[in-house]
Motif scaffolding. Sequence first.
Motif, PDB file in Angstrom:
ATOM      1  N   SER A   1       0.734  -1.124   0.083  1.00 34.47           N
ATOM      2  CA  SER A   1      -0.027   0.062  -0.061  1.00 34.47           C
ATOM      3  C   SER A   1       0.794   1.274   0.093  1.00 34.47           C
ATOM      4  O   SER A   1       0.343   2.358   0.156  1.00 34.47           O
ATOM      5  CB  SER A   1      -1.030   0.015   1.148  1.00 34.47           C
ATOM      6  OG  SER A   1      -0.040   0.002   2.438  1.00 34.47           O
ATOM      7  N   GLY A   2       2.137   1.204   0.007  1.00 30.37           N
ATOM      8  CA  GLY A   2       3.031   2.175  -0.120  1.00 30.37           C
ATOM      9  C   GLY A   2       3.292   2.847   1.132  1.00 30.37           C
ATOM     10  O   GLY A   2       3.952   3.983   1.156  1.00 30.37           O
ATOM     11  N   HIS A   3       2.996   2.346   2.114  1.00 27.68           N
ATOM     12  CA  HIS A   3       3.329   2.691   3.665  1.00 27.68           C
ATOM     13  C   HIS A   3       4.873   2.470   3.909  1.00 27.68           C
ATOM     14  O   HIS A   3       5.595   2.823   4.854  1.00 27.68           O
ATOM     15  CB  HIS A   3       2.419   2.138   4.682  1.00 27.68           C
ATOM     16  CG  HIS A   3       1.042   2.987   4.456  1.00 27.68           C
ATOM     17  ND1 HIS A   3       0.711   3.962   5.332  1.00 27.68           N
ATOM     18  CD2 HIS A   3       0.013   2.497   3.981  1.00 27.68           C
ATOM     19  CE1 HIS A   3      -0.663   4.371   4.978  1.00 27.68           C
ATOM     20  NE2 HIS A   3      -1.001   3.325   4.323  1.00 27.68           N
TER      21      HIS A   3
ATOM     22  N   LYS B   1       7.682   8.092   3.106  1.00 26.80           N
ATOM     23  CA  LYS B   1       6.904   6.751   2.834  1.00 26.80           C
ATOM     24  C   LYS B   1       7.083   6.740   1.246  1.00 26.80           C
ATOM     25  O   LYS B   1       7.169   7.773   0.489  1.00 26.80           O
ATOM     26  CB  LYS B   1       5.514   7.151   3.235  1.00 26.80           C
ATOM     27  CG  LYS B   1       5.486   6.715   4.879  1.00 26.80           C
ATOM     28  CD  LYS B   1       3.950   6.864   5.065  1.00 26.80           C
ATOM     29  CE  LYS B   1       3.839   6.384   6.688  1.00 26.80           C
ATOM     30  NZ  LYS B   1       2.392   6.139   7.167  1.00 26.80           N
TER      31      LYS B   1
ATOM     32  N   ASP C   1       4.918   6.033  -1.029  1.00 28.15           N
ATOM     33  CA  ASP C   1       3.902   6.653  -1.808  1.00 28.15           C
ATOM     34  C   ASP C   1       3.569   7.992  -1.685  1.00 28.15           C
ATOM     35  O   ASP C   1       3.346   8.396  -0.468  1.00 28.15           O
ATOM     36  CB  ASP C   1       2.384   5.707  -1.270  1.00 28.15           C
ATOM     37  CG  ASP C   1       1.167   6.291  -2.357  1.00 28.15           C
ATOM     38  OD1 ASP C   1       1.495   7.182  -2.815  1.00 28.15           O
ATOM     39  OD2 ASP C   1       0.268   5.456  -2.378  1.00 28.15           O
TER      40      ASP C   1
ATOM     41  N   THR D   1       1.338  10.045  -2.235  1.00 32.30           N
ATOM     42  CA  THR D   1       0.138  10.578  -1.827  1.00 32.30           C
ATOM     43  C   THR D   1      -0.270  10.531  -0.284  1.00 32.30           C
ATOM     44  O   THR D   1      -1.124  11.142   0.219  1.00 32.30           O
ATOM     45  CB  THR D   1      -0.966   9.843  -2.539  1.00 32.30           C
ATOM     46  OG1 THR D   1      -0.891   8.275  -1.954  1.00 32.30           O
ATOM     47  CG2 THR D   1      -0.838   9.686  -4.055  1.00 32.30           C
TER      48      THR D   1
END
Length: 407
Positions: free
Chosen positions: A230-232, A373, A375, A377
């Motif tokens: 999830s990009g965390h 992180k 990601d 976003t």
Amino acid sequence: MKICGIVSEYNPFHNGHAYHVQKTRQLLGADTAILAVMSGNYVQRGDFAIVEKYQRAAMAVQNGVDLVIELPLSAALSSAQDFALGAVGTLDRLGCVTHLSFGSECGDISRLRAAAQADRSLLRAYLSEGLSYAAALQRAVSDKDPDAGSLLSHPNNTLGIEYCAALDQIGSSIEPVTILRDGAAHDSEEAHLRPSASFLRTLIAQGQTEACQNFMPDSAFSILSHACQSGHAPVCACDAALVSYLRRFSAAALIPYAGDTDGLHHRLYAAISENTSFDAICRAAQTRRYPLSRIRRTLLRTYLGLPQALDPLPHYIRVLAIGVQGRALLRRIARESTLPLITKPISEKRLPKEFQSYLEQDRLADELYTLAKPDATLHTAGARYRQTPYLYTKETDPHETFRTGQP
């Protein structure tokens, strides 16, 4: 009921950590409540935690830990001595902790406690010769007590000795116990069933997260895998932000973070001026006298605005995750602790003014961590004000922490 503290980073939580929790309960009794005081988003080796703190805390409470609270930020980025003092001081101020359990290569608590009380009077003399703190301490203790000095050649023994010394320093009634370390050595790259966290971080950083599955409890691996997908995660130092900020400092301006007794501020200034990445700066500044972990911690403390003089002891207790016995344990802490509890964002606003500067340091550190992180976003500010402790019961879905919008 016995309440046992464990000082941890869980970066990430793996089979060795689960083994430590299991053996602690075997030693103290099956009904022992386990309370972990855990480094937050930054860890003692001078780095960003590879997975953020609430996710790592969730791994712990799904695997036998009953409550996870956060180690003060200043203690998390300190030498072994202040790291231990901050952790032990936190456990002591909870008012109800009866034991402290830690892993060691020695496995003999009486030898470790004796080493903690060894004469360190020659320490300053060896430091003046240009030895690192760890090397100087081992030499000083060995000169007075060869057996105690031999214990200091192993990293987990050294940290355990510092825990015992900190307990003595503050006059705590907490009883230390140790679990014989059974697994890969500290920072080993060996693919052992109970590996070092360093080995797993290397796999994760190389994009081989799936290879971690055999070395972690299933629920902990599920959280790690989801965080990476999830990009965390994985989170690593953000070179552009770090270098651009550090270049604002003169050698003199580095003194509050590096000290002015051994010339480290001049060496750091030169390394910052001549290199273009965080790792390169650290390697350029490293010497026998200035170990890499000290360099990394000093630079991160500069980046986060944490001067050396900052007290490693806690001013409040921040709860990160609540396990099966965690609610009852939390109620007891609320009755017996001398420190205020933070369980939700609104708790911070209710604290007196004298706490606000420490809360602001926590806020800034968490916001800067978010910028690292994978990601982009997720780089927006303010997520920490929507974060509440992860609550685990045996029926909890391991991914609930993500679906509720928590980072």
